[in-house]
Design a protein around this motif. Structure first.
Motif, PDB file in Angstrom:
ATOM      1  N   LEU A 130      14.110  11.331 -21.164  1.00 17.94           N
ATOM      2  CA  LEU A 130      13.922  11.377 -19.714  1.00 17.94           C
ATOM      3  C   LEU A 130      12.488  11.004 -19.335  1.00 17.94           C
ATOM      4  N   LEU A 131      11.527  11.434 -20.138  1.00 18.88           N
ATOM      5  CA  LEU A 131      10.134  11.086 -19.872  1.00 18.88           C
ATOM      6  C   LEU A 131       9.913   9.584 -20.002  1.00 18.88           C
ATOM      7  N   ASN A 132      10.543   8.977 -20.995  1.00 23.70           N
ATOM      8  CA  ASN A 132      10.428   7.533 -21.150  1.00 23.70           C
ATOM      9  C   ASN A 132      11.039   6.795 -19.970  1.00 23.70           C
ATOM     10  N   LEU A 133      12.167   7.280 -19.462  1.00 18.49           N
ATOM     11  CA  LEU A 133      12.778   6.656 -18.285  1.00 18.49           C
ATOM     12  C   LEU A 133      11.863   6.770 -17.073  1.00 18.49           C
ATOM     13  N   ALA A 134      11.314   7.963 -16.854  1.00 18.54           N
ATOM     14  CA  ALA A 134      10.425   8.160 -15.710  1.00 18.54           C
ATOM     15  C   ALA A 134       9.195   7.277 -15.812  1.00 18.54           C
ATOM     16  N   CYS A 135       8.634   7.190 -17.001  1.00 19.26           N
ATOM     17  CA  CYS A 135       7.452   6.348 -17.195  1.00 19.26           C
ATOM     18  C   CYS A 135       7.786   4.878 -16.966  1.00 19.26           C
ATOM     19  N   SER A 136       8.902   4.411 -17.513  1.00 20.48           N
ATOM     20  CA  SER A 136       9.273   3.003 -17.365  1.00 20.48           C
ATOM     21  C   SER A 136       9.448   2.630 -15.904  1.00 20.48           C
ATOM     22  N   GLU A 137      10.068   3.509 -15.135  1.00 24.68           N
ATOM     23  CA  GLU A 137      10.277   3.187 -13.719  1.00 24.68           C
ATOM     24  C   GLU A 137       8.963   3.161 -12.959  1.00 24.68           C
ATOM     25  N   ARG A 138       8.062   4.097 -13.266  1.00 20.92           N
ATOM     26  CA  ARG A 138       6.757   4.088 -12.601  1.00 20.92           C
ATOM     27  C   ARG A 138       5.962   2.837 -12.983  1.00 20.92           C
ATOM     28  N   ILE A 139       6.024   2.442 -14.248  1.00 18.48           N
ATOM     29  CA  ILE A 139       5.316   1.232 -14.671  1.00 18.48           C
ATOM     30  C   ILE A 139       5.899   0.005 -13.974  1.00 18.48           C
ATOM     31  N   GLU A 140       7.212  -0.068 -13.846  1.00 14.35           N
ATOM     32  CA  GLU A 140       7.838  -1.204 -13.150  1.00 14.35           C
ATOM     33  C   GLU A 140       7.356  -1.297 -11.713  1.00 14.35           C
ATOM     34  N   ASN A 141       7.326  -0.171 -11.021  1.00 20.22           N
ATOM     35  CA  ASN A 141       6.857  -0.180  -9.637  1.00 20.22           C
ATOM     36  C   ASN A 141       5.384  -0.568  -9.560  1.00 20.22           C
ATOM     37  N   LEU A 142       4.594  -0.079 -10.508  1.00 23.40           N
ATOM     38  CA  LEU A 142       3.178  -0.449 -10.504  1.00 23.40           C
ATOM     39  C   LEU A 142       3.011  -1.933 -10.811  1.00 23.40           C
ATOM     40  N   ASP A 143       3.844  -2.488 -11.680  1.00 27.06           N
ATOM     41  CA  ASP A 143       3.787  -3.932 -11.956  1.00 27.06           C
ATOM     42  C   ASP A 143       4.052  -4.738 -10.687  1.00 27.06           C
ATOM     43  N   ARG A 144       5.002  -4.290  -9.889  1.00 30.50           N
ATOM     44  CA  ARG A 144       5.306  -4.992  -8.640  1.00 30.50           C
ATOM     45  C   ARG A 144       4.130  -4.927  -7.677  1.00 30.50           C
ATOM     46  N   VAL A 145       3.485  -3.762  -7.607  1.00 26.71           N
ATOM     47  CA  VAL A 145       2.307  -3.638  -6.749  1.00 26.71           C
ATOM     48  C   VAL A 145       1.188  -4.548  -7.249  1.00 26.71           C
ATOM     49  N   ALA A 146       0.966  -4.549  -8.564  1.00 30.49           N
ATOM     50  CA  ALA A 146      -0.089  -5.386  -9.129  1.00 30.49           C
ATOM     51  C   ALA A 146       0.189  -6.867  -8.898  1.00 30.49           C
ATOM     52  N   LEU A 147       1.455  -7.260  -8.967  1.00 37.61           N
ATOM     53  CA  LEU A 147       1.798  -8.650  -8.701  1.00 37.61           C
ATOM     54  C   LEU A 147       1.481  -9.031  -7.263  1.00 37.61           C
ATOM     55  N   ALA A 148       1.800  -8.144  -6.326  1.00 33.07           N
ATOM     56  CA  ALA A 148       1.501  -8.414  -4.916  1.00 33.07           C
ATOM     57  C   ALA A 148      -0.005  -8.474  -4.676  1.00 33.07           C
ATOM     58  N   VAL A 149      -0.753  -7.569  -5.308  1.00 33.90           N
ATOM     59  CA  VAL A 149      -2.209  -7.584  -5.161  1.00 33.90           C
ATOM     60  C   VAL A 149      -2.794  -8.847  -5.785  1.00 33.90           C
ATOM     61  N   SER A 150      -2.218  -9.305  -6.891  1.00 31.87           N
ATOM     62  CA  SER A 150      -2.690 -10.541  -7.515  1.00 31.87           C
ATOM     63  C   SER A 150      -2.493 -11.728  -6.593  1.00 31.87           C
ATOM     64  N   ARG A 151      -1.357 -11.771  -5.899  1.00 31.07           N
ATOM     65  CA  ARG A 151      -1.124 -12.868  -4.945  1.00 31.07           C
ATOM     66  C   ARG A 151      -2.139 -12.827  -3.814  1.00 31.07           C
ATOM     67  N   LEU A 152      -2.447 -11.621  -3.331  1.00 29.63           N
ATOM     68  CA  LEU A 152      -3.461 -11.514  -2.285  1.00 29.63           C
ATOM     69  C   LEU A 152      -4.839 -11.890  -2.825  1.00 29.63           C
ATOM     70  N   MET A 170       0.824  -1.206   0.000  1.00 29.66           N
ATOM     71  CA  MET A 170       0.000   0.000   0.000  1.00 29.66           C
ATOM     72  C   MET A 170       0.859   1.257   0.000  1.00 29.66           C
ATOM     73  N   SER A 171       1.953   1.231   0.764  1.00 29.17           N
ATOM     74  CA  SER A 171       2.838   2.395   0.823  1.00 29.17           C
ATOM     75  C   SER A 171       3.446   2.685  -0.538  1.00 29.17           C
ATOM     76  N   LEU A 172       3.888   1.630  -1.229  1.00 28.45           N
ATOM     77  CA  LEU A 172       4.446   1.821  -2.558  1.00 28.45           C
ATOM     78  C   LEU A 172       3.387   2.325  -3.529  1.00 28.45           C
ATOM     79  N   LEU A 173       2.165   1.836  -3.396  1.00 29.45           N
ATOM     80  CA  LEU A 173       1.080   2.286  -4.260  1.00 29.45           C
ATOM     81  C   LEU A 173       0.769   3.764  -4.019  1.00 29.45           C
ATOM     82  N   LEU A 174       0.726   4.171  -2.761  1.00 29.95           N
ATOM     83  CA  LEU A 174       0.491   5.583  -2.453  1.00 29.95           C
ATOM     84  C   LEU A 174       1.666   6.441  -2.902  1.00 29.95           C
ATOM     85  N   SER A 175       2.879   5.905  -2.781  1.00 28.38           N
ATOM     86  CA  SER A 175       4.051   6.637  -3.262  1.00 28.38           C
ATOM     87  C   SER A 175       3.941   6.906  -4.760  1.00 28.38           C
ATOM     88  N   LEU A 176       3.496   5.911  -5.507  1.00 27.77           N
ATOM     89  CA  LEU A 176       3.284   6.101  -6.941  1.00 27.77           C
ATOM     90  C   LEU A 176       2.191   7.130  -7.195  1.00 27.77           C
TER      91      LEU A 176
END
Length: 498
Positions: free
Chosen positions: A78-100, A39-45
């Motif tokens: 730079l915009l592509n880098l910022a977007c890619s990193e945000r998408i990666e973090n969101l993928d990790r959150v989505a993976l954790a939510v999928s496990r739950l 949740m903290s990572l999701l709110l951070s995003l």
């Protein structure tokens, strides 16, 4: 699409169906801490995608002298880098939510991974998946309250574990006359009373935290907020990232634009490479970044794409697009390389030197601010951190300076001023690098919802040749300061790197 339709009907508008009375809902339980960190990572995003944060990213980060000089002047890259990193973090959150979600009884929660895949390729309507704008602030406050309560429970359990360890030692001391802590030995009865109170306190904290919350209630909140975050990513970065669904806003609700709008926008093509500013040039702080769009003074509360140069047409905002239209585009949209793989061999990240050079710069910055700290141990430690090529460059430069006529103590002030100006743009890059690593090293203990440092703010994508040239100048200047000011006997004769 079957799962998507189920999820749309169950979560989009009508909410979760009620569980049958015979079935007892599963609580989060021991997974409370992992859920709170997710949740903290999701709110951070979510917080990193607000209008103020995006404006700061574009006006402060992209225009900072260190990023422009060492990393890139290409805003699209730079915009592509910022977007890619945000998408990666969101993928990790989505993976954790999928496990739950797999632990829930509702089939729409068990299939969230498929829903998220469909969401990323634009084949489901984000308007019906996420929270309405008027409800987001209320949900955010609720999530923050649960995170705070769970963080307190985490601290309370740690303290309880320490007290229970002392209790076990107390029992051993009573049985075998073994060693025991001074507090328990002096007053065992008082210690046991404190232990009982702490257990009751932990029980109360557990009741108000995620521990006792049903998964069927928590998982949908996180899943729907993921959809809001992804929609915001599409709004902010969509014009410059070709594999994102094009989400637009008409001021009230979000829409997925037509495929013609999705792929006809030439401004969304991203460069495949980047170039940093020339070594000899210094970038003014008020320089206008090329290809930058105007920033509105009063952004829309729904979430305005401040990178767009023109408003979407009315007929485009009212259309819904439920797919790319070809399997090839779906396949391309699923493939996104990790942002760390984007660094070429000519960068510090590609060479594996970003962390080492960040440490070197941080230590050198501290010594520039206070040359009295320079001693034989510090000098040797700093020297051992340098690669062989940089050592040779520093020693060669120092020998050349010793042959120059006219150098004396008066030059120390000039060197100090020059190094302080250098550290104004080089120091923040080093600090961001170390902070980026720290945030990921201690992520398992992190309950902070503040935006994290982006990789583009660090030395990871910095040009190796330019960074090493700056480090050579930094160490040579530090050596001259120590030599000519006589602040340290270790520096007075040989210099820092001699």
């Amino acid at each position: 699409m079957v799962t998507a339709k189920i999820w749309l009907s169950e979560l989009g508008l009508r909410g979760l169906r009620r569980l049958e009375p015979a079935k007892r809902p599963t609580t989060v339980g021991i997974l409370a801490f992992e859920t709170a960190r997710t949740m903290s990572l999701l709110l951070s995003l979510y917080n990193s995608l607000t209008d103020s944060e995006i404006r700061a990213l574009r006006l402060d980060v992209f225009r900072s002298e260190g990023v422009r000089y060492l990393n890139s002047t290409d805003e699209g890259f730079l915009l592509n880098l910022a977007c890619s990193e945000r998408i990666e973090n969101l993928d990790r959150v989505a993976l954790a939510v999928s496990r739950l979600g797999k632990k829930c009884q509702a089939p729409e929660l068990q299939g969230f991974d498929k829903i998220y895949d469909d969401l990323k390729i634009g084949s489901v309507d984000v308007m019906k998946l996420g929270f309405p704008e008027k409800k987001i602030s209320q949900k955010i406050q609720k999530i923050e309250k649960l995170i705070s309560a769970t963080a307190e429970l985490y601290s309370g359990l740690e303290f309880l574990n320490e007290m229970e360890a002392s209790e076990r030692k107390l029992q051993q001391w009573k049985s075998y006359s073994g060693p025991i802590q001074a507090e328990a030995k002096s007053n065992p009865d008082q210690f046991l009373r404190k232990l009982a109170l702490q257990r009751k306190h932990v029980g109360r904290m557990r009741a108000g935290s995620l521990w006792n919350q049903p998964l069927e209630k928590i998982v949908p909140i996180m899943a729907r907020l993921i959809c809001n975050v992804f929609a915001r990513i599409c709004i902010v970065f969509g014009p410059y990232v070709s594999d994102l669904p094009h989400v637009v806003s008409d001021g009230r609700v979000l829409f997925i634009a037509s495929p013609q709008r999705q792929f006809d926008d030439t401004g969304r093509s991203a460069p495949s490479c980047y170039t940093s500013a020339p070594l000899e040039r210094s970038v003014a702080k008020d320089v206008i970044i090329r290809s930058s769009g105007p920033i509105p003074q009063k952004p829309n509360s729904v979430g305005v794409n401040i990178f767009r140069n023109r408003k979407p047409k009315q007929q485009e905002t009212t259309s819904l697009w439920l797919g790319f239209g070809s399997e090839e585009r779906r396949r391309i949209s699923r493939k996104r390389n990790p942002v760390t793989k984007e660094a070429s061999k000519s960068t510090l990240g590609g060479s594996g030197l970003s962390s080492r050079y960040a440490t070197v710069i941080s230590v050198a910055e501290r010594l520039v601010r206070c040359p009295d700290l320079v001693d034989d141990g510090t000098r040797e430690e700093l020297y051992e951190m340098l690669p062989a090529a940089v050592r040779v460059a520093v020693n060669t430069r120092l020998r050349g300076l010793r042959r120059c006529v006219g150098l004396g103590p008066s030059d120390a002030d000039d060197w100090r001023e020059a190094l302080e100006r250098m550290m104004d743009w080089l120091g923040p890059m080093a600090h961001s690098t170390l902070r980026w690593e720290t945030e990921r090293t201690y992520e398992q203990q992190r309950f902070d919802s503040r935006p994290t440092v982006l990789l583009l703010q660090t030395l990871y994508f910095s040009d190796r040749e330019k960074t090493e040239a700056a480090i050579v100048e930094l160490l040579v200047g530090l050596s001259c300061i120590c030599r000519y000011t006589n602040t340290s006997s270790a520096c007075s004769s040989q210099g820092l790197m001699s």
